[in-house]
Design a protein around this motif. Structure first.
Motif, PDB file in Angstrom:
ATOM      1  N   TRP A  48       0.781  -1.040   0.084  1.00 47.26           N
ATOM      2  CA  TRP A  48       0.061   0.068   0.003  1.00 47.26           C
ATOM      3  C   TRP A  48       0.848   1.234   0.106  1.00 47.26           C
ATOM      4  O   TRP A  48       0.540   2.210  -0.859  1.00 47.26           O
ATOM      5  CB  TRP A  48      -0.797   0.069   1.304  1.00 47.26           C
ATOM      6  CG  TRP A  48      -1.838   1.023   1.073  1.00 47.26           C
ATOM      7  CD1 TRP A  48      -1.701   2.298   1.849  1.00 47.26           C
ATOM      8  CD2 TRP A  48      -3.139   1.243   0.422  1.00 47.26           C
ATOM      9  NE1 TRP A  48      -2.795   3.018   1.596  1.00 47.26           N
ATOM     10  CE2 TRP A  48      -3.925   2.297   0.935  1.00 47.26           C
ATOM     11  CE3 TRP A  48      -3.673   0.231  -0.247  1.00 47.26           C
ATOM     12  CZ2 TRP A  48      -4.985   2.695   0.336  1.00 47.26           C
ATOM     13  CZ3 TRP A  48      -5.124   0.532  -0.583  1.00 47.26           C
ATOM     14  CH2 TRP A  48      -5.631   1.754  -0.473  1.00 47.26           C
ATOM     15  N   SER A  49       1.776   1.199   0.800  1.00 52.61           N
ATOM     16  CA  SER A  49       2.969   2.327   0.788  1.00 52.61           C
ATOM     17  C   SER A  49       3.611   2.786  -0.393  1.00 52.61           C
ATOM     18  O   SER A  49       3.675   3.865  -0.995  1.00 52.61           O
ATOM     19  CB  SER A  49       3.894   2.345   1.870  1.00 52.61           C
ATOM     20  OG  SER A  49       3.309   2.112   3.310  1.00 52.61           O
ATOM     21  N   PHE A  50       3.781   1.534  -1.308  1.00 54.53           N
ATOM     22  CA  PHE A  50       4.336   1.852  -2.465  1.00 54.53           C
ATOM     23  C   PHE A  50       3.556   2.516  -3.321  1.00 54.53           C
ATOM     24  O   PHE A  50       3.851   3.254  -4.131  1.00 54.53           O
ATOM     25  CB  PHE A  50       4.981   0.562  -3.013  1.00 54.53           C
ATOM     26  CG  PHE A  50       6.489   0.248  -2.678  1.00 54.53           C
ATOM     27  CD1 PHE A  50       7.570   0.523  -3.516  1.00 54.53           C
ATOM     28  CD2 PHE A  50       7.040  -0.321  -1.343  1.00 54.53           C
ATOM     29  CE1 PHE A  50       9.008   0.481  -3.026  1.00 54.53           C
ATOM     30  CE2 PHE A  50       8.332  -0.289  -1.132  1.00 54.53           C
ATOM     31  CZ  PHE A  50       9.343   0.030  -2.114  1.00 54.53           C
ATOM     32  N   SER A  51       2.131   1.751  -3.340  1.00 50.42           N
ATOM     33  CA  SER A  51       1.183   2.319  -4.316  1.00 50.42           C
ATOM     34  C   SER A  51       0.900   3.752  -3.966  1.00 50.42           C
ATOM     35  O   SER A  51       0.478   4.478  -5.080  1.00 50.42           O
ATOM     36  CB  SER A  51      -0.155   1.600  -4.322  1.00 50.42           C
ATOM     37  OG  SER A  51       0.190   0.040  -4.499  1.00 50.42           O
ATOM     38  N   THR A  52       0.754   4.135  -2.868  1.00 47.90           N
ATOM     39  CA  THR A  52       0.203   5.369  -2.407  1.00 47.90           C
ATOM     40  C   THR A  52       1.221   6.616  -2.283  1.00 47.90           C
ATOM     41  O   THR A  52       0.980   7.761  -2.129  1.00 47.90           O
ATOM     42  CB  THR A  52      -0.503   5.447  -1.350  1.00 47.90           C
ATOM     43  OG1 THR A  52      -0.067   5.095  -0.097  1.00 47.90           O
ATOM     44  CG2 THR A  52      -1.786   4.421  -1.406  1.00 47.90           C
ATOM     45  N   GLY A  53       2.566   6.028  -2.122  1.00 47.60           N
ATOM     46  CA  GLY A  53       3.694   7.032  -1.547  1.00 47.60           C
ATOM     47  C   GLY A  53       4.896   6.845  -2.478  1.00 47.60           C
ATOM     48  O   GLY A  53       5.411   7.803  -3.066  1.00 47.60           O
ATOM     49  N   VAL A  54       5.373   5.644  -2.256  1.00 49.66           N
ATOM     50  CA  VAL A  54       6.753   5.770  -2.977  1.00 49.66           C
ATOM     51  C   VAL A  54       6.846   5.690  -4.400  1.00 49.66           C
ATOM     52  O   VAL A  54       7.525   6.657  -5.023  1.00 49.66           O
ATOM     53  CB  VAL A  54       7.277   4.270  -2.425  1.00 49.66           C
ATOM     54  CG1 VAL A  54       8.695   4.151  -3.023  1.00 49.66           C
ATOM     55  CG2 VAL A  54       7.447   4.205  -1.148  1.00 49.66           C
ATOM     56  N   MET A  55       5.963   5.119  -5.102  1.00 47.79           N
ATOM     57  CA  MET A  55       5.936   5.240  -6.518  1.00 47.79           C
ATOM     58  C   MET A  55       5.304   6.493  -7.075  1.00 47.79           C
ATOM     59  O   MET A  55       6.072   6.829  -8.072  1.00 47.79           O
ATOM     60  CB  MET A  55       5.146   3.856  -7.043  1.00 47.79           C
ATOM     61  CG  MET A  55       5.973   2.538  -6.830  1.00 47.79           C
ATOM     62  SD  MET A  55       7.602   2.597  -7.190  1.00 47.79           S
ATOM     63  CE  MET A  55       7.356   2.608  -8.828  1.00 47.79           C
ATOM     64  N   PRO A  56       4.367   7.026  -6.499  1.00 46.25           N
ATOM     65  CA  PRO A  56       3.991   8.249  -7.115  1.00 46.25           C
ATOM     66  C   PRO A  56       4.932   9.526  -6.878  1.00 46.25           C
ATOM     67  O   PRO A  56       5.360  10.152  -7.843  1.00 46.25           O
ATOM     68  CB  PRO A  56       2.973   8.508  -6.253  1.00 46.25           C
ATOM     69  CG  PRO A  56       2.215   7.344  -5.694  1.00 46.25           C
ATOM     70  CD  PRO A  56       3.179   6.552  -5.584  1.00 46.25           C
ATOM     71  N   GLY A  57       5.751   9.397  -5.641  1.00 45.23           N
ATOM     72  CA  GLY A  57       6.991  10.234  -5.634  1.00 45.23           C
ATOM     73  C   GLY A  57       8.215   9.992  -6.488  1.00 45.23           C
ATOM     74  O   GLY A  57       8.464  11.044  -7.174  1.00 45.23           O
ATOM     75  N   LEU A  58       8.321   8.671  -6.762  1.00 45.94           N
ATOM     76  CA  LEU A  58       9.504   8.249  -7.736  1.00 45.94           C
ATOM     77  C   LEU A  58       8.897   8.707  -9.095  1.00 45.94           C
ATOM     78  O   LEU A  58       9.799   9.120  -9.933  1.00 45.94           O
ATOM     79  CB  LEU A  58       9.851   6.967  -7.586  1.00 45.94           C
ATOM     80  CG  LEU A  58      10.766   6.445  -6.502  1.00 45.94           C
ATOM     81  CD1 LEU A  58      10.906   5.025  -6.431  1.00 45.94           C
ATOM     82  CD2 LEU A  58      12.121   7.191  -6.557  1.00 45.94           C
ATOM     83  N   GLY A  59       7.660   8.664  -9.350  1.00 41.50           N
ATOM     84  CA  GLY A  59       6.901   8.802 -10.549  1.00 41.50           C
ATOM     85  C   GLY A  59       7.425  10.413 -11.038  1.00 41.50           C
ATOM     86  O   GLY A  59       7.262  10.726 -12.204  1.00 41.50           O
ATOM     87  N   ARG A  60       7.675  11.177 -10.014  1.00 37.60           N
ATOM     88  CA  ARG A  60       7.930  12.850 -10.246  1.00 37.60           C
ATOM     89  C   ARG A  60       9.447  12.831 -10.501  1.00 37.60           C
ATOM     90  O   ARG A  60       9.653  14.291 -11.033  1.00 37.60           O
ATOM     91  CB  ARG A  60       7.394  13.384  -9.016  1.00 37.60           C
ATOM     92  CG  ARG A  60       5.933  13.327  -8.974  1.00 37.60           C
ATOM     93  CD  ARG A  60       5.556  14.182  -7.548  1.00 37.60           C
ATOM     94  NE  ARG A  60       4.017  14.166  -7.528  1.00 37.60           N
ATOM     95  CZ  ARG A  60       3.338  13.999  -6.458  1.00 37.60           C
ATOM     96  NH1 ARG A  60       3.961  14.118  -5.429  1.00 37.60           N
ATOM     97  NH2 ARG A  60       2.125  14.187  -6.430  1.00 37.60           N
ATOM     98  N   THR A  61      10.110  11.815 -10.598  1.00 37.07           N
ATOM     99  CA  THR A  61      11.598  12.199 -10.820  1.00 37.07           C
ATOM    100  C   THR A  61      11.998  12.000 -12.132  1.00 37.07           C
ATOM    101  O   THR A  61      11.183  11.348 -13.212  1.00 37.07           O
ATOM    102  CB  THR A  61      12.545  11.295  -9.894  1.00 37.07           C
ATOM    103  OG1 THR A  61      12.269   9.823 -10.267  1.00 37.07           O
ATOM    104  CG2 THR A  61      12.285  11.282  -8.443  1.00 37.07           C
ATOM    105  N   ASP A  62      13.368  12.256 -12.610  1.00 41.14           N
ATOM    106  CA  ASP A  62      13.766  11.801 -13.993  1.00 41.14           C
ATOM    107  C   ASP A  62      13.939  10.483 -14.126  1.00 41.14           C
ATOM    108  O   ASP A  62      14.191   9.870 -13.019  1.00 41.14           O
ATOM    109  CB  ASP A  62      14.769  12.957 -14.331  1.00 41.14           C
ATOM    110  CG  ASP A  62      16.152  12.777 -13.425  1.00 41.14           C
ATOM    111  OD1 ASP A  62      16.371  11.710 -12.866  1.00 41.14           O
ATOM    112  OD2 ASP A  62      16.944  13.952 -13.413  1.00 41.14           O
ATOM    113  N   ASP A  63      14.096  10.163 -15.287  1.00 40.89           N
ATOM    114  CA  ASP A  63      14.522   8.726 -15.664  1.00 40.89           C
ATOM    115  C   ASP A  63      15.704   8.163 -14.786  1.00 40.89           C
ATOM    116  O   ASP A  63      15.687   7.087 -14.399  1.00 40.89           O
ATOM    117  CB  ASP A  63      14.752   8.523 -17.124  1.00 40.89           C
ATOM    118  CG  ASP A  63      13.363   8.908 -17.911  1.00 40.89           C
ATOM    119  OD1 ASP A  63      12.208   8.688 -17.128  1.00 40.89           O
ATOM    120  OD2 ASP A  63      13.577   9.322 -19.080  1.00 40.89           O
ATOM    121  N   PRO A  64      16.733   8.912 -15.100  1.00 44.77           N
ATOM    122  CA  PRO A  64      18.095   8.330 -14.162  1.00 44.77           C
ATOM    123  C   PRO A  64      17.749   8.157 -12.856  1.00 44.77           C
ATOM    124  O   PRO A  64      18.082   7.107 -12.145  1.00 44.77           O
ATOM    125  CB  PRO A  64      19.048   9.283 -14.499  1.00 44.77           C
ATOM    126  CG  PRO A  64      18.853  10.033 -15.818  1.00 44.77           C
ATOM    127  CD  PRO A  64      17.319   9.979 -15.766  1.00 44.77           C
TER     128      PRO A  64
END
Length: 152
Positions: free
Chosen positions: A23-39
């Protein structure tokens, strides 16, 4: 406290920890990483995937079905037993099997990729997030069923 209660309690605590991770990955970790650049995304996921290979992360992912099904088998003559076993099976199919058959191969491909960060991310992110969504939903269902079992 009888053995069934102890197994169910341990199973539910581990289930909540494992499900909370998804749940934490779905709601926080991945959305946060989704805002970063590719590298940054690729480097971060590689670091996370290496860091999670440890007992404190893996045991709450792989042990809940063992405890819940075991407790369920000890009480199969009741609705409680069937609910506990069902919760364990739901988590096993929706989280453990999805992890082993889906997320881990994607993690390994990401780790071994020699293509550009953009290509690596494109082959990974959407599929991994979809699979993690399945794990999250399965976890919520399994937790609800296990709690229901303890209330009957």
């Amino acid at each position: 406290m009888e053995l069934t209660d102890a197994l169910a309690a341990v199973g539910l605590v581990l289930l909540a920890l494992g499900g909370g991770t998804f749940w934490s990955f779905s709601t926080g970790v991945m959305p946060g990483l989704g805002r970063t650049d590719d590298p940054t995304f690729v480097a971060s996921m590689r670091a996370i995937n290496r860091a999670v290979v440890n007992p404190l992360f893996l045991l709450p992912i792989f042990l809940p079905p063992v405890f819940l099904v075991w407790a369920g088998l000890l009480a199969l003559d009741s609705a409680r037993g069937w609910l506990l076993a069902t919760g364990g099976v739901v988590f096993f199919l929706g989280a453990v099997v999805v992890t082993v058959a889906g997320n881990v191969p994607l993690n390994n491909a990401l780790d071994g990729s020699t293509t550009s960060a953009a290509t690596t991310r494109a082959a990974f992110e959407r599929r991994w997030n979809a699979l993690n969504g399945v794990r999250s939903v399965a976890s919520v269902v399994a937790i609800a069923v296990a709690v229901w079992a303890l209330l009957v």
